[in-house]
Scaffold this motif. Structure first.
Motif, short mmCIF file in Angstrom:
data_model
loop_
_atom_site.label_atom_id
_atom_site.label_comp_id
_atom_site.label_asym_id
_atom_site.label_seq_id
_atom_site.Cartn_x
_atom_site.Cartn_y
_atom_site.Cartn_z
N GLY A 265 -14.11 -56.93 39.85
CA GLY A 265 -14.57 -57.37 38.47
C GLY A 265 -15.78 -57.67 38.15
O GLY A 265 -16.44 -57.14 37.35
N ILE A 266 -16.01 -58.54 39.35
CA ILE A 266 -17.34 -59.20 39.09
C ILE A 266 -18.45 -58.05 39.51
O ILE A 266 -19.47 -57.88 38.55
CB ILE A 266 -17.59 -60.22 40.30
N PHE A 267 -18.30 -57.46 40.47
CA PHE A 267 -19.29 -56.21 40.98
C PHE A 267 -19.40 -55.18 39.90
O PHE A 267 -20.32 -54.39 39.72
CB PHE A 267 -18.83 -55.81 42.23
N ALA A 268 -18.11 -54.83 39.25
CA ALA A 268 -18.06 -53.96 38.28
C ALA A 268 -19.10 -54.30 37.00
O ALA A 268 -19.64 -53.37 36.30
CB ALA A 268 -16.69 -53.71 37.43
N ILE B 245 -21.79 -56.18 37.33
CA ILE B 245 -23.27 -56.08 37.83
C ILE B 245 -23.88 -54.79 38.16
O ILE B 245 -24.62 -54.42 37.77
CB ILE B 245 -23.37 -56.94 39.51
N LYS B 246 -22.88 -54.03 38.72
CA LYS B 246 -23.38 -52.56 39.15
C LYS B 246 -23.98 -51.96 38.08
O LYS B 246 -25.04 -51.27 38.44
CB LYS B 246 -22.09 -51.88 39.46
N PRO B 247 -23.75 -51.71 36.72
CA PRO B 247 -24.36 -50.79 35.96
C PRO B 247 -25.91 -51.43 35.81
O PRO B 247 -26.74 -50.72 35.22
CB PRO B 247 -23.57 -51.21 34.59
N PHE B 248 -26.28 -52.69 35.99
CA PHE B 248 -27.68 -53.31 35.97
C PHE B 248 -28.27 -53.11 37.32
O PHE B 248 -29.60 -53.14 37.26
CB PHE B 248 -27.44 -54.64 35.51
N LEU B 249 -27.53 -52.65 38.18
CA LEU B 249 -28.48 -52.31 39.61
C LEU B 249 -29.12 -50.94 39.78
O LEU B 249 -28.55 -49.97 39.39
CB LEU B 249 -27.43 -52.81 40.57
N LYS B 250 -30.25 -51.28 40.25
CA LYS B 250 -30.83 -49.72 40.56
C LYS B 250 -30.33 -49.25 41.79
O LYS B 250 -29.88 -50.11 42.68
CB LYS B 250 -32.31 -49.95 40.86
N GLU B 251 -30.07 -48.03 42.11
CA GLU B 251 -29.45 -47.45 43.14
C GLU B 251 -30.14 -48.17 44.42
O GLU B 251 -29.40 -48.32 45.34
CB GLU B 251 -29.80 -45.88 43.02
N LYS B 252 -31.28 -48.14 44.69
CA LYS B 252 -31.85 -48.76 46.21
C LYS B 252 -31.37 -50.05 46.49
O LYS B 252 -30.90 -50.44 47.37
CB LYS B 252 -33.50 -48.70 45.90
N ILE B 253 -31.10 -50.90 45.29
CA ILE B 253 -30.49 -52.26 45.55
C ILE B 253 -29.20 -52.29 45.60
O ILE B 253 -28.63 -52.86 46.54
CB ILE B 253 -30.95 -53.28 44.17
N GLN C 63 -10.11 -56.97 32.25
CA GLN C 63 -10.67 -56.23 33.79
C GLN C 63 -10.58 -57.39 34.85
O GLN C 63 -10.10 -57.08 35.87
CB GLN C 63 -12.15 -55.78 33.58
N LEU C 64 -10.68 -58.47 34.64
CA LEU C 64 -10.81 -59.62 35.42
C LEU C 64 -9.47 -60.04 35.97
O LEU C 64 -8.95 -59.97 37.09
CB LEU C 64 -11.84 -60.82 35.33
N TYR C 65 -8.62 -59.98 34.98
CA TYR C 65 -7.31 -60.22 35.13
C TYR C 65 -6.43 -59.21 36.04
O TYR C 65 -5.62 -59.60 36.92
CB TYR C 65 -6.32 -60.46 33.95
N TYR C 66 -6.86 -57.92 35.77
CA TYR C 66 -6.27 -56.79 36.44
C TYR C 66 -6.82 -56.84 37.88
O TYR C 66 -5.81 -56.76 38.74
CB TYR C 66 -7.05 -55.34 35.80
N CYS C 67 -7.96 -57.26 38.11
CA CYS C 67 -8.48 -57.36 39.73
C CYS C 67 -7.81 -58.49 40.34
O CYS C 67 -7.72 -58.40 41.52
CB CYS C 67 -10.02 -57.36 39.52
N TYR C 68 -7.55 -59.45 39.67
CA TYR C 68 -6.97 -60.77 40.18
C TYR C 68 -5.57 -60.58 40.50
O TYR C 68 -5.10 -61.02 41.64
CB TYR C 68 -7.24 -61.91 39.20
#
Length: 352
Positions: free
Chosen positions: A245-248, A250-258, A347-352
């Motif tokens: 959930g945390i990575f979900a 973060i990921k939209p804000f990350l550039k592909e290279k990162i 979303q976090l509850y689902y992942c948890y």
């Protein structure tokens, strides 16, 4: 560290009035040095091997280095005369190296650096090591004493060391930012970059909820587009199911290279050791360098108090910024992130 030669004074001296003009990149350096005799003269501290590496990876040519710095300085004076930035050679070199000596990209990074500082007062007001001493003492962030085989420092982040009731998440961000500011003073780090090791052991749902889309966007905006450092790898260890959930977030804000530099190891220390050798890791991560000791880094950072106070006091807030200069757009971004936050906990509850 930056001297007292900052943007407005240098622009006035170089141009003779309040209007700055861009000079040719290949011209003006000797005469400018005569006009600004007190500006520290840059002396390269890189080894021959690192000079070669900088040439191959960063397009840095020693014979053109000061010409490139002068070109960036002229661009700042012409396009952002009220930016209030340090104009020392060593300071500007950080931004050129971080953007492989692309003048335009280095200039935008420098503008973003200052924009970030004024757009998040909870993080950047009263920013000094003594102000984040509780975070340092908790062990939330530290730097391993030994470099990796590529000559990179390893920044170790342990969210489980943070107790939310003690202080807000912004204090942790302040501690990470000061750590990066200290590391980037080294020319070796400017060339080699850094590696991050994040241990998510024991991170609960309630703790993860503090890192919502608004905070995520701000932090990633700084690391990707607002700070002159090269993040070469992010190693995640002991991540619980909730990290999906945390990575979900973060990921939209990350550039592909990162994004491609994130490595999720779970509890597999052998997987971690393929990226970071055991010889530089503490015992807590299957290493052979003894127990993790945070005291040496804390002492180094706290001993830099006066240097930070001097440097940060010189970063004058610009008064003529325009909306297109902003890395983040204030209320609009906050509203967008608030909308995203509404769907976060399910979303976090689902992942948890």
């Amino acid at each position: 560290m930056c001297s007292a030669w900052f943007l407005t004074d240098s622009c006035h001296i170089m141009s003779g009035d309040s209007d700055c003009t861009r000079t040719s990149p290949s011209a003006g350096s000797p005469s400018d040095n005569e006009l600004l005799p007190d500006r520290p003269k840059y002396v390269c501290s890189l080894s021959p091997d690192l000079i070669t590496k900088a040439r191959e990876e960063l397009q840095e040519k020693p014979e053109w280095r000061l010409r490139d710095v002068q070109a960036l300085r002229d661009m700042v004076c012409k396009d952002y005369p009220s930016l209030g930035t340090c104009l020392d050679d060593a300071f500007l070199l950080r931004f050129l190296r971080a953007r492989k000596f692309d003048y335009d990209r280095a200039l935008q990074l420098l503008v973003n650096y200052h924009t970030c500082r004024r757009s998040w007062p909870e993080v950047f007001n009263n920013l000094k090591p003594s102000a984040i001493k509780p975070v340092l003492e908790s062990g939330f962030v530290t730097v391993l004493p030994r470099l990796d085989p590529e000559g990179r420092h390893v920044v170790c982040i342990r969210p489980d060391r943070w107790t939310p009731s003690n202080y807000p998440i912004t204090e942790n961000i302040r501690a990470i930012y000061l750590t990066l500011e200290k590391l980037i003073q080294s020319e070796e780090t400017q060339v080699n970059g850094i590696v991050i090791l994040a241990d998510y052991k024991g991170v609960s749902l309630s703790k993860a909820s503090h890192f919502g889309p608004f905070v995520a966007k701000k932090v990633i905006g700084i690391l990707q587009d607002g700070f002159p450092i090269r993040i070469k790898a992010v190693n995640i260890i002991n991540e619980p199911r909730i990290f999906k959930g945390i990575f979900a977030i973060i990921k939209p804000f990350l550039k592909e290279k990162i994004a491609n530099r994130f490595f999720l190891h779970g509890c597999d220390l052998n997987s971690l050791h393929q990226n970071i050798p055991p010889v530089i890791l503490p015992e807590e991560y299957g290493g052979t360098s003894g127990k993790l000791d945070i005291s040496a880094w804390n002492e180094l950072l706290l001993a830099s108090e006066e240097d930070f106070l001097h440097d940060f006091s010189q970063l004058v807030l610009p008064c003529d910024s325009s909306p297109h200069d902003m890395l983040v757009s204030g209320d609009a971004d906050e509203k967008q992130c608030d909308d995203s936050l509404r769907g976060l906990k399910p979303q976090l509850y689902y992942c948890y």
